[in-house]
Design a protein around this motif. Structure first.
Motif, PDB file in Angstrom:
ATOM      1  N   ALA A  72       0.483  -1.738   0.197  1.00  0.00           N
ATOM      2  CA  ALA A  72      -0.552   0.173   0.169  1.00  0.00           C
ATOM      3  C   ALA A  72       0.611   1.282  -0.559  1.00  0.00           C
ATOM      4  CB  ALA A  72      -0.878   0.171   1.114  1.00  0.00           C
ATOM      5  N   LYS A  73       1.084   2.188  -0.615  1.00  0.00           N
ATOM      6  CA  LYS A  73       2.066   3.329  -1.033  1.00  0.00           C
ATOM      7  C   LYS A  73       0.634   4.443  -1.628  1.00  0.00           C
ATOM      8  CE  LYS A  73       6.120   1.571  -1.826  1.00  0.00           C
ATOM      9  NZ  LYS A  73       7.708   2.167  -2.853  1.00  0.00           N
ATOM     10  N   PHE A  74       0.928   5.878  -1.055  1.00  0.00           N
ATOM     11  CA  PHE A  74      -0.059   6.421  -0.957  1.00  0.00           C
ATOM     12  C   PHE A  74       1.022   8.348  -1.050  1.00  0.00           C
ATOM     13  CE2 PHE A  74      -2.728   4.029   1.037  1.00  0.00           C
ATOM     14  CZ  PHE A  74      -3.951   3.634  -0.001  1.00  0.00           C
ATOM     15  N   ALA A  75       1.228   8.973  -1.486  1.00  0.00           N
ATOM     16  CA  ALA A  75       1.976   9.838  -2.114  1.00  0.00           C
ATOM     17  C   ALA A  75       1.511  11.156  -1.081  1.00  0.00           C
ATOM     18  CB  ALA A  75       1.528  10.636  -3.698  1.00  0.00           C
ATOM     19  N   THR A  76       0.339  10.920  -0.301  1.00  0.00           N
ATOM     20  CA  THR A  76       0.061  11.513   0.321  1.00  0.00           C
ATOM     21  C   THR A  76       1.429  11.361   1.939  1.00  0.00           C
ATOM     22  OG1 THR A  76      -1.546  12.553  -0.022  1.00  0.00           O
ATOM     23  CG2 THR A  76      -1.275  12.800   2.640  1.00  0.00           C
ATOM     24  N   LEU A  77       1.287  10.066   1.975  1.00  0.00           N
ATOM     25  CA  LEU A  77       1.779   9.344   3.605  1.00  0.00           C
ATOM     26  C   LEU A  77       3.892   9.395   2.844  1.00  0.00           C
ATOM     27  CD1 LEU A  77       0.566   6.161   4.033  1.00  0.00           C
ATOM     28  CD2 LEU A  77       0.068   8.376   4.587  1.00  0.00           C
ATOM     29  N   GLU A  78       3.990   9.860   1.704  1.00  0.00           N
ATOM     30  CA  GLU A  78       5.519  10.432   1.133  1.00  0.00           C
ATOM     31  C   GLU A  78       5.714  11.423   2.049  1.00  0.00           C
ATOM     32  OE1 GLU A  78       7.723   8.319   0.098  1.00  0.00           O
ATOM     33  OE2 GLU A  78       5.452   6.350   0.104  1.00  0.00           O
ATOM     34  N   LEU A  79       4.741  12.763   1.717  1.00  0.00           N
ATOM     35  CA  LEU A  79       5.398  13.919   2.226  1.00  0.00           C
ATOM     36  C   LEU A  79       5.286  13.847   3.766  1.00  0.00           C
ATOM     37  CD1 LEU A  79       2.209  15.696   0.220  1.00  0.00           C
ATOM     38  CD2 LEU A  79       4.508  15.676  -0.100  1.00  0.00           C
ATOM     39  N   ASP A 132       9.276  13.663  11.997  1.00  0.00           N
ATOM     40  CA  ASP A 132       8.991  12.806  13.463  1.00  0.00           C
ATOM     41  C   ASP A 132       7.904  13.035  14.282  1.00  0.00           C
ATOM     42  OD1 ASP A 132      11.764  11.811  12.203  1.00  0.00           O
ATOM     43  OD2 ASP A 132      12.878  13.417  13.439  1.00  0.00           O
ATOM     44  N   LYS A 133       7.697  14.351  14.718  1.00  0.00           N
ATOM     45  CA  LYS A 133       6.306  14.257  15.763  1.00  0.00           C
ATOM     46  C   LYS A 133       4.743  13.424  14.511  1.00  0.00           C
ATOM     47  CE  LYS A 133       8.508  16.518  18.770  1.00  0.00           C
ATOM     48  NZ  LYS A 133       7.625  18.367  20.064  1.00  0.00           N
ATOM     49  N   VAL A 134       4.372  13.097  15.263  1.00  0.00           N
ATOM     50  CA  VAL A 134       3.551  12.349  14.933  1.00  0.00           C
ATOM     51  C   VAL A 134       2.419  13.179  14.593  1.00  0.00           C
ATOM     52  CG1 VAL A 134       1.177  10.862  14.970  1.00  0.00           C
ATOM     53  CG2 VAL A 134       3.562   9.884  15.291  1.00  0.00           C
ATOM     54  N   ILE A 135       1.866  14.577  15.784  1.00  0.00           N
ATOM     55  CA  ILE A 135       1.640  15.623  16.304  1.00  0.00           C
ATOM     56  C   ILE A 135       1.574  16.713  14.764  1.00  0.00           C
ATOM     57  CG2 ILE A 135       2.627  17.081  17.384  1.00  0.00           C
ATOM     58  CD1 ILE A 135      -0.817  16.589  18.306  1.00  0.00           C
ATOM     59  N   ASP A 136       2.913  16.988  14.051  1.00  0.00           N
ATOM     60  CA  ASP A 136       2.846  17.998  13.417  1.00  0.00           C
ATOM     61  C   ASP A 136       2.653  17.409  11.865  1.00  0.00           C
ATOM     62  OD1 ASP A 136       3.672  19.777  14.799  1.00  0.00           O
ATOM     63  OD2 ASP A 136       6.145  18.116  15.020  1.00  0.00           O
ATOM     64  N   ARG A 137       2.285  16.145  11.853  1.00  0.00           N
ATOM     65  CA  ARG A 137       1.748  15.358  10.756  1.00  0.00           C
ATOM     66  C   ARG A 137       0.510  15.203   9.948  1.00  0.00           C
ATOM     67  NH1 ARG A 137       4.210   9.249  11.600  1.00  0.00           N
ATOM     68  NH2 ARG A 137       6.535   9.860  11.951  1.00  0.00           N
ATOM     69  N   PHE A 138      -0.698  15.829  11.299  1.00  0.00           N
ATOM     70  CA  PHE A 138      -2.187  15.787  10.416  1.00  0.00           C
ATOM     71  C   PHE A 138      -2.879  16.317   9.810  1.00  0.00           C
ATOM     72  CE2 PHE A 138      -1.973  12.988  14.569  1.00  0.00           C
ATOM     73  CZ  PHE A 138      -2.714  12.052  14.357  1.00  0.00           C
ATOM     74  N   PRO A 139      -2.075  17.752  10.073  1.00  0.00           N
ATOM     75  CA  PRO A 139      -2.204  19.584   8.720  1.00  0.00           C
ATOM     76  C   PRO A 139      -2.004  18.493   7.255  1.00  0.00           C
ATOM     77  CG  PRO A 139      -1.032  20.102  10.921  1.00  0.00           C
ATOM     78  CD  PRO A 139      -1.202  18.975  11.041  1.00  0.00           C
ATOM     79  N   ILE A 140      -0.504  17.751   7.101  1.00  0.00           N
ATOM     80  CA  ILE A 140      -0.537  17.750   6.287  1.00  0.00           C
ATOM     81  C   ILE A 140      -1.736  16.235   5.822  1.00  0.00           C
ATOM     82  CG2 ILE A 140       1.373  16.499   5.125  1.00  0.00           C
ATOM     83  CD1 ILE A 140       3.152  17.413   6.867  1.00  0.00           C
ATOM     84  N   LEU A 141      -1.737  15.588   6.091  1.00  0.00           N
ATOM     85  CA  LEU A 141      -2.341  14.359   6.123  1.00  0.00           C
ATOM     86  C   LEU A 141      -3.735  14.625   5.503  1.00  0.00           C
ATOM     87  CD1 LEU A 141      -1.637  11.605   8.774  1.00  0.00           C
ATOM     88  CD2 LEU A 141      -0.564  11.874   6.720  1.00  0.00           C
ATOM     89  N   ILE A 142      -4.744  15.596   5.679  1.00  0.00           N
ATOM     90  CA  ILE A 142      -5.734  16.347   5.790  1.00  0.00           C
ATOM     91  C   ILE A 142      -5.749  16.328   4.236  1.00  0.00           C
ATOM     92  CG2 ILE A 142      -6.856  15.681   7.602  1.00  0.00           C
ATOM     93  CD1 ILE A 142      -6.617  19.683   7.352  1.00  0.00           C
ATOM     94  N   ALA A 143      -4.962  17.198   3.907  1.00  0.00           N
ATOM     95  CA  ALA A 143      -4.600  18.305   2.753  1.00  0.00           C
ATOM     96  C   ALA A 143      -4.371  17.458   1.436  1.00  0.00           C
ATOM     97  CB  ALA A 143      -3.291  19.478   2.799  1.00  0.00           C
ATOM     98  N   GLY A 144      -4.317  16.503   1.639  1.00  0.00           N
ATOM     99  CA  GLY A 144      -3.437  15.211   0.580  1.00  0.00           C
ATOM    100  C   GLY A 144      -4.410  15.502  -0.966  1.00  0.00           C
ATOM    101  N   LYS A 145      -4.147  15.601  -1.912  1.00  0.00           N
ATOM    102  CA  LYS A 145      -5.254  15.192  -2.691  1.00  0.00           C
ATOM    103  C   LYS A 145      -5.370  14.103  -3.054  1.00  0.00           C
ATOM    104  CE  LYS A 145      -4.456  19.694  -3.222  1.00  0.00           C
ATOM    105  NZ  LYS A 145      -4.270  19.951  -1.784  1.00  0.00           N
ATOM    106  N   ASP A 146      -5.268  13.009  -2.761  1.00  0.00           N
ATOM    107  CA  ASP A 146      -5.241  11.387  -3.253  1.00  0.00           C
ATOM    108  C   ASP A 146      -6.122  10.859  -2.466  1.00  0.00           C
ATOM    109  OD1 ASP A 146      -3.603  11.121  -1.181  1.00  0.00           O
ATOM    110  OD2 ASP A 146      -2.271   9.971  -1.457  1.00  0.00           O
ATOM    111  N   LYS A 147      -6.190   9.429  -2.607  1.00  0.00           N
ATOM    112  CA  LYS A 147      -7.869   8.819  -2.073  1.00  0.00           C
ATOM    113  C   LYS A 147      -6.999   8.946  -0.471  1.00  0.00           C
ATOM    114  CE  LYS A 147      -8.749   4.521  -4.199  1.00  0.00           C
ATOM    115  NZ  LYS A 147      -8.531   3.015  -4.174  1.00  0.00           N
ATOM    116  N   ALA A 148      -5.948   8.534  -0.070  1.00  0.00           N
ATOM    117  CA  ALA A 148      -5.125   8.782   1.183  1.00  0.00           C
ATOM    118  C   ALA A 148      -6.158  10.477   2.539  1.00  0.00           C
ATOM    119  CB  ALA A 148      -3.844   9.058   1.673  1.00  0.00           C
ATOM    120  N   GLY A 149      -5.790  10.970   1.487  1.00  0.00           N
ATOM    121  CA  GLY A 149      -6.585  12.659   1.404  1.00  0.00           C
ATOM    122  C   GLY A 149      -7.751  12.684   2.475  1.00  0.00           C
TER     123      GLY A 149
END
Length: 802
Positions: A335-342, A347-364
């Motif tokens: 399983a691979k998603f462009a959003t996860l690559e970003l 390193d800090k999980v808490i800092d990933r959430f703004p990136i994840l919800i802005a994803g332009k693919d199926k993951a977003g």
């Protein structure tokens, strides 16, 4: 109010949960009476032995079998096998009167109200007034259970819901009945946190309480989304695992481990008993779940669930995945998603959430739908299941292993941004969220003066989360109390003259920047402070030295630089021991290699009970080179007593390193000689660890700490020990128990711990042993097979046997 002390508990019901709870009370030193029902039939083996239903061995068969099964299970429910002697077994016919002698009775029988009421009625007749009595139900209303019981029973009765496995999962839900006294609730809340090491959460008597109500909603929500979004189970597990701070087992693997039937039982209970829940229809099971239930594809317990393990023609095991469209098993897909690559560099999980919800693919799309549904649901559960939002976050973190609760994730995204996503996805938040923004509070949590505050709905203000006074939360003080920082560490002022050195590297590995930070911490403490704690609140204390750096130097054959790097490591460890101020290490989780060596050299260790500590350098083809080999030789020397067979003592310490032994709890580390009885201490609640370590550092300083003198009196046995070790490794290699390279590493270690090939037992200095250790470490770094081991570990995270 009289002081309540728990010396003895009775656990009624010895299934997986009951035995697990019994073991955890034994873990903390409490005497346990574990009771279960009497069998109604003899087994064939019992008949063959001529036993009858009246024989005690038969009458206690169920409880003894259950407890022994639990004690043999992995991961173990008990910190140390000898603690099992604190548990006495019996049955509910012969031994029920013994509950009159206990301080707390915990009922853990089958989840059926009629059976629970029957057992509680019987217990009511035998318990002495004032005895705590609680039920470990996961969803039966507490009010129904206490009906018809005596007033004293009802006053001292409530739900205490442990999560399985009781040793490892931290959530301890306390659910009051209609007449439970406040004194009982306050006591259990404090006892759960201080003694059991739990996150205590007082919940309301609503279906599934807090943890399972929110957790099962999250899983059911995913069950419905997975088909809507056309995702595979591998993709959902990739999206809901470590990337968002959840366990590796993520969603579907977790259901397999817990058991699909368990999940279905709780989901059906919520569906039947929460008709007014706005997400009521979501708790209806999708068709594929019903089919799996009919097929008995319940997960690990039936050999197949969402995943199935098979053996291929070549004899190797392979994991297959369930295709939710065809309901047939197939090979696992990556399983691979462009959003996860970003997020890979974040390193800090808490800092990933703004990136994840802005994803332009199926993951977003997935994250926006998922979080929108979750945010709406948790906001609407207040005040139904709890009045305080932080309790929902605490429950999800402690019961389901989430790094961050729903309201913390919402804060990370931004409250207003969360509302926008909800609106787009068609969800409506509870009215109080808009009221909060209108009142001027822009976040659910704030930090002030080192303490966490939460938005209190009735008062429309930020209120301090209770119970923090016993804790030091490094996240809350890091910015305001920072004394020094580099790329590897942050040094904070804990107050009262005590500094803390907190590692900040990846997996808290120890490289040049961390060593420089440790030296700086000692410099600062010696100049202006009273003591030093080395502690952090990451998942693991430290996985050891930065082997990537060692590998690069060895490959480039930069042996002078490598020699200097090892020497710096050794000298830094020795500074931990021989500084002018007391040093306290606070290990927890994985404490391997260099992390273990640091602990070995501190003046005192305050270890979390869940500390997995050991010298594992053999796995990467070297010996401990940061003072660990020297220290084990020194500790063996200190154990030599007149009349002892000294070789046997030394051999035990040698085997600890040679077999790369890692303790499965802090208590096992005493057996390995890594922690020392009478000097080092264990804390059950990791949240209290830094505060406890600080208190010990302060006490040592106040008692008049004197800088120790470097040792020159380490007794080494020379050729006598070396000969024994070489004969032993030769025999092991000849019988193919170890490889040729294993033998080479073991012989190098033998040379160091014997003190070289001295002709007779001799007193030597620590510096002499450190030189031998460094020389052996360096020589192994020139070996091709060692480099292969290091490279394999860097690539796969697993040791190579070559």
């Amino acid at each position: 109010m009289s002081k309540r002390i728990i010396n003895k508990v009775a656990v009624i019901g010895s299934g997986i949960m009951g035995s697990g709870i019994a073991c955890h009370f034994a873990n903390i030193g409490v005497e346990v009476l574990l009771l279960d029902i009497v069998p109604r039939e003899l087994t064939d083996a019992e008949k063959a032995k001529g036993l009858t239903l009246e024989d005690k061995i038969v009458r206690n068969r169920l409880v003894n079998t259950s407890l022994q099964t639990a004690l043999k299970s992995k991961p173990s429910p008990i910190y140390h096998q000898k603690f099992a002697s604190r548990i006495t077994t019996g049955n509910l016919e012969d031994d029920i009167a013994k509950v009159a002698d206990v301080d707390w009775i915990i009922e853990v029988v089958v989840e059926r109200l009629d059976i629970k009421k029957q057992v509680l009625e019987s217990l009511d007749k035998h318990r002495k007034p004032g005895t705590l009595i609680t039920s470990n139900t996961s969803g039966i209303p507490i009010k129904f259970m206490s009906e018809g019981r005596s007033d004293d029973f009802q006053k001292h009765f409530c739900g205490t819901h442990f999560f399985n496995p009781a040793r490892y999962l931290k959530l301890f839900e306390i659910i009051p009945g209609p007449k439970t006294s406040q004194e009982v609730l306050d006591f259990l809340n404090g006892y759960g946190e201080q003694f059991l090491g739990k996150t205590s959460v007082v919940a309301k008597d609503t279906p599934a309480f807090i943890g399972n109500r929110i957790g099962i909603f999250g899983i059911q929500s995913l069950f419905h989304q997975v088909k809507d979004l056309g995702l595979t189970i591998e993709e959902v597990d990739k999206l809901t695992g470590p990337v968002i701070g959840r366990p590796k087992s993520a969603t579907f693997r977790t259901v397999d481990v817990v058991g699909l039937d368990t999940l279905v039982h709780v989901a059906n209970g919520i569906y039947d008993n929460c008709p007014d829940d706005e997400a009521h229809e979501l708790f209806k099971l999708p068709n594929f779940i019903n089919t799996m239930m009919e097929n008995k594809w319940l997960g690990s317990k039936t050999g197949q669930g969402f995943y199935k393990k098979i053996k291929g023609d070549d004899g190797k095991s392979e994991i297959l995945s369930l295709d939710l469209d065809t309901l047939e098993y197939r090979k696992k897909k990556s399983a691979k998603f462009a959003t996860l690559e970003l997020t890979k560099t974040v390193d800090k999980v808490i800092d990933r959430f703004p990136i994840l919800i802005a994803g332009k693919d199926k993951a977003g799309d997935f994250y926006r739908k998922n979080f929108a549904a979750m945010f709406a649901y948790v906001s609407n559960r207040i005040p139904e299941i709890t009045d305080e939002l932080y309790k929902i976050d605490d429950a999800m973190k402690a019961g389901f292993g989430w790094e961050h609760g729903p309201f913390q994730i919402w804060d990370a995204i931004g409250v207003e941004k969360g509302l926008d996503i909800m609106k787009t996805e068609g969800y409506e938040p509870a009215a109080w969220v808009n009221d909060m923004l209108a009142s001027g509070s822009k976040a659910f949590y704030t930090v002030k003066d080192g303490a966490t505050y939460f938005y209190d709905i009735p008062s429309k203000s930020q209120t301090k989360v209770p119970g923090q006074d016993a804790f030091i939360i490094l996240d809350n003080i890091r910015k305001s109390k920072e004394v020094f920082k580099n790329s590897g560490v942050v040094i904070e002022d804990l107050g009262d003259g005590i500094l803390n050195c907190e590692f900040q590297s990846k997996m808290n590995t120890i490289g040049g920047d961390v060593l420089a930070g440790l030296n700086k911490a000692v410099d600062l403490a010696e100049k202006d402070f009273q003591g030093l704690v080395v502690g952090n609140q990451a998942a693991n204390f430290s996985v050891g030295a930065n082997i990537g750096m060692i590998f690069m130097m060895a490959v480039e054959q930069e042996y002078d630089e490598l020699n200097m790097a090892i020497k710096m490591f050794q000298e830094t460890m020795m500074r931990m021991r021989y500084s002018a101020i007391p040093t306290v290490a606070a290990p927890h989780g994985m404490t391997l290699g260099g992390g273990c060596e640091l602990s070995l050299h501190a003046d005192k260790v305050v270890a979390a009970a869940e500390t997995y500590i050991g010298l594992v350098e053999f796995g990467v083809g070297v010996i401990p080179g940061g003072g660990g080999s020297k220290e084990m030789a020194l500790r063996a020397s200190d154990q030599f007593h007149k009349g002892d067979v000294k070789l046997n003592v030394l051999q035990e310490y040698f085997m600890t390193i040679g077999m790369a032994k890692v303790s499965t709890s802090a208590y096992e580390a005493f057996d390995l000689g890594i922690l020392q009885k009478g000097k080092d201490v264990v804390v059950v609640n990791k949240e209290r660890q830094i505060a406890t370590a600080k208190a010990y550092a302060k006490l040592m300083a106040e008692q008049g700490y004197t800088k120790p003198i470097r040792r020159k009196d380490v007794k080494v046995l020379g050729k006598q020990a070396l000969g024994m070790f070489l004969v032993g490794t030769d025999a092991m290699e000849a019988s193919k128990y170890i490889s040729e390279h294993d033998q080479k590493i073991a012989n190098k270690l033998a040379y160091v711990m014997a003190g070289g090939d001295l002709s007779e037992p001799t007193l030597v200095s620590e510096d002499y042993l450190l030189d031998l250790e460094r020389e052996a470490f360096l020589s192994l770094c020139t070996e091709r097979k060692t480099l292969e081991r290091i490279q394999h570990m860097l690539k796969t995270g697993k040791p190579l046997r070559n």
